[in-house]
Design a protein around this motif. Structure first.
Motif, mmCIF file in Angstrom:
data_model
loop_
_atom_site.group_PDB
_atom_site.id
_atom_site.type_symbol
_atom_site.label_atom_id
_atom_site.label_comp_id
_atom_site.label_asym_id
_atom_site.label_seq_id
_atom_site.Cartn_x
_atom_site.Cartn_y
_atom_site.Cartn_z
ATOM 1 N N GLY A 11 0.198 -3.107 -24.606
ATOM 2 C CA GLY A 11 -0.419 -2.011 -23.860
ATOM 3 C C GLY A 11 0.163 -0.693 -24.318
ATOM 4 O O GLY A 11 0.876 -0.035 -23.558
ATOM 5 N N PRO A 12 -0.102 -0.290 -25.581
ATOM 6 C CA PRO A 12 0.519 0.928 -26.114
ATOM 7 C C PRO A 12 0.179 2.157 -25.295
ATOM 8 O O PRO A 12 -0.814 2.186 -24.569
ATOM 9 N N GLY A 13 1.031 3.182 -25.454
ATOM 10 C CA GLY A 13 0.856 4.391 -24.671
ATOM 11 C C GLY A 13 1.310 4.225 -23.237
ATOM 12 O O GLY A 13 0.908 4.974 -22.355
ATOM 13 N N PHE A 14 2.167 3.205 -22.989
ATOM 14 C CA PHE A 14 2.684 2.912 -21.647
ATOM 15 C C PHE A 14 1.556 2.552 -20.673
ATOM 16 O O PHE A 14 1.663 2.786 -19.484
ATOM 17 N N LYS A 15 0.486 1.981 -21.229
ATOM 18 C CA LYS A 15 -0.534 1.382 -20.362
ATOM 19 C C LYS A 15 0.065 0.166 -19.662
ATOM 20 O O LYS A 15 -0.208 -0.097 -18.485
#
Length: 671
Positions: free
Chosen positions: A568-572
């Motif tokens: 979940g890149p971008g702190f998703k």
């Protein structure tokens, strides 16, 4: 860098020709009409009061040459010459998508001391090594001169020592028009703590000018601050401040190595310190600017020079070192990890491909054997080229990592064939790397240095069956040096990552929680106020370098525990995994992600661990809570597994693991 010439200190000399401008003014009138005025032969010019301007040498200003009222309506410019129309430099004129944030003034440093050191000479101590421009208030006669010489250090006689700044002369110089005057330069900044002020009268029979006030105005990129960290340990808080000053000092229109003698965009820092910087600052625009510079500087054969923009062409490893050129692959990847944006990966996919192809051409049996290696490691000689780790090991490790990242990028961009091809190449490099450097008899790589063992561990090069033994060898080396580090610019980040990911943050604490051996504490003990270039704060090296500041990543990612799930890149999807090591009793960490603020504050007392979290909307977090048993864990005063928004996942030795949604939480657990 437009016009660098001799007469004072220069890192290099060169010019892009006479001064040129391209501009347009859009005028919007009250009747709704508009007019655009562009630069052409109708513009008028004349020489102004800035008589010398060089990014390395300084800035001179003669106030007598300023035409009164030139910037006011009604000024008569009949005597001014018509501007010459010239050809542009060629290429493509690019817009804001390639522009760095503006440089702005952020705070004012008032001198903590002003010491006369000779006739007409006073040295002002600003108390902090910082990127400054001086603000001068002075009284005197027309033709009086004030010269301001910046430096990081002072000599035994009290005058400034410019040895760490490159040694050559650089200064600001102001010539008075007569009266009480204020001056703030337009273009020249310099990293310094001390300002040596020399005053000179216009004539032999007149008194010299009087400096009424002199302050240092801190200037740097307006990249927004997004992270805060503090803890119960005073030394770690001072280390955080030490590094933050060096980071700020080197965030200009490019990420510079130092704010005085070089000011060049040495690229290894962009990715080795990428996470350390990104936890503190929003680097989106600076990273976009950096990748534009890298793409512009890439050669036709795929080589990415060590510096970008490539204002000057160096030779050997100072132009072509894989650990430096890899920024062209790793900066877009880190951007995606931190903000979830694939734009840089899409835009510069070709740059990434060409660089990996270049490394492939330079490889023999998938081993790349050139470059600078673990720059500034701690060996028997003065720091510089790698001393403890083979250059081929670090170069090939990055060749592998670049190729692996390129394969992951291809998959993310929907390029399935490319993804398979690069995954296959990465596997070949990995096999060759292990065949060449792994020593089964000692369970170590090559020389067994900290860098040599840490890089393979952190980058996924070690075979699973050997990981525990290689980690043990790495720990043994640190212990053998008295819990001291030997890794340099390239190896230190991966020493931190290998130990932290191997569950040995306790050893990272021990390495850095001391001031007797070269390291952060030692630099503070030696009087540094910003991070220095050399671990031992050598006066011959720069006193303001952010290249060894990678521990900032550990402060946020490991002590505070704020990490990003690769799925979940971008702190998703967020990982919260705090490490209560050493004698720390509390840590407070906050990171402003693109989804909103992530807060991880913990404390421990009387065998109870308390964790307070804030998770932003539209995200989820996996929480690895230090606990003796899941049965002891509460949230909001009730059993954690039965609380709204909390789902128990599993237990691991010393941890209870939960999934939580957006919201605020307070966990408590018995340790």
């Amino acid at each position: 860098m437009y016009h660098v010439h001799g007469g004072r200190y220069t890192k290099f000399t060169g010019s892009f020709g006479p001064l040129k401008a391209i501009a347009q003014l859009r005028l919007e009138y009250t009747d709704g009409s508009s007019e655009t005025i562009g630069t052409d032969a109708h513009w008028r010019v004349r020489a102004g009061p800035i008589t010398f301007s060089c990014v390395y040498g300084g800035e001179d200003y003669d106030a007598r040459l300023l035409p009164a009222g030139w910037d006011r309506p009604g000024f008569d410019d009949a005597a001014w010459a018509a501007a010459a129309v010239v050809q542009g430099p060629g290429g493509v004129l690019k817009g804001m998508s390639c522009a760095a944030p503006p440089i702005r003034a952020f705070e004012v440093l008032h001198p903590v001391a002003a010491v006369p050191v000779g006739h007409g000479i006073t040295v002002y101590d600003l108390g902090q090594n910082a990127p400054i421009m001086p603000r001068l208030t002075v009284r005197g006669r027309a033709g009086d001169v004030v010269r301001i010489i910046p430096a990081e250090l002072v000599r035994p006689d009290g005058q400034v020592d410019r040895g760490s700044c490159g040694g050559g002369m650089a200064y600001w110089q102001y010539t008075l028009a007569g009266g009480s005057e204020e001056w703030f330069p337009r273009f020249f900044y310099h990293g310094c703590r001390y300002l040596q002020v020399e005053v000179r009268a216009a004539g032999p029979d007149t008194p010299p000018p009087v400096v009424a006030a002199l302050d240092g105005v801190v200037v740097h990129s307006a990249a927004p601050e997004v992270g805060t960290f503090s803890c119960s340990d005073a030394l770690f808080n001072r280390i955080h401040t030490l590094i933050r000053w060096a980071q700020r000092a080197n965030m200009m229109s490019v990420l510079t190595d130092c704010p005085h003698r070089e000011r060049l965009g040495w690229l290894e820092e962009d990715h080795l310190n990428g996470p350390a910087l990104r936890y503190g600052f929003d680097l989106a625009r600076l990273s976009s600017k950096a990748m534009n510079d890298i793409a512009d500087s890439q050669l036709a054969n795929g080589l990415i020079p060590d510096i970008a923009p490539e204002y000057v062409v160096f030779s050997g490893g100072f132009r072509d070192s894989p650990e430096w050129g890899s920024a062209g692959v790793l900066v877009p990847w880190q951007q995606c990890q931190f903000v979830g944006d694939t734009e840089l990966l899409r835009r510069y996919y070709g740059v990434m491909q060409r660089y990996v192809a270049y490394l492939s051409e330079r490889a023999t049996n998938q081993i790349v054997a050139y470059g600078l290696g673990d720059w500034y490691d701690l060996g028997p000689k003065a720091p510089g080229y790698a001393q403890l780790t083979p250059v081929a090991l670090t170069a090939t490790a990055f060749y592998y990592y670049d190729t692996w990242v390129l394969g992951q990028t291809a998959a993310r961009l929907g390029k399935a064939a490319d993804a398979r091809r690069y995954a296959s190449l990465a596997a070949q490099i990995r096999r060759s790397f292990n065949q060449t450097f792994y020593r089964p008899a000692t369970a170590q790589y090559a020389t067994g240095s900290q860098c040599a063992n840490a890089l393979p561990l952190a980058l996924g090069l070690v075979e699973p069956a050997h990981q525990a033994a290689v980690l043990a060898a790495l720990v043994a080396d640190v212990r053998a040096h008295g819990n001291a580090l030997t890794a340099g610019d390239v190896g230190y980040r991966y020493l931190l990552r290998a130990l932290a990911e191997g569950g040995r943050s306790d050893l990272i604490f021990a390495i850095n929680h001391q001031s007797e051996k070269p390291g952060y504490g030692y630099q503070l003990k030696m009087g540094a106020t910003s991070l220095t270039e050399a671990w031992n704060a050598d006066r011959r090296s720069s006193q303001n370098h952010f290249m060894l500041g990678q521990i900032m990543e550990w402060f946020y990612h490991d002590l505070g525990g704020i990490g990003c799930d690769a799925n979940g890149p971008g702190f998703k999807r967020i990982l919260i995994k705090p490490e209560p090591v050493g004698d720390l009793t509390w840590v407070k960490t906050r990171y402003e992600s693109i989804h909103g603020p992530i807060v991880s504050d913990w404390e421990r007392a009387e065998g109870v661990f308390t964790l307070r979290l804030a998770i932003p909307a539209n995200t989820t977090a996996t929480v690895f809570l230090p606990a003796s048993a899941a049965a002891t864990v509460t949230e909001g005063g009730g059993p954690a597994g039965h609380r709204p928004g909390v789902r128990f996942l599993r237990s691991e030795p010393g941890r209870a693991i939960y999934e939580v949604g957006a919201g605020q939480y307070e966990f408590r657990a018995r340790l």
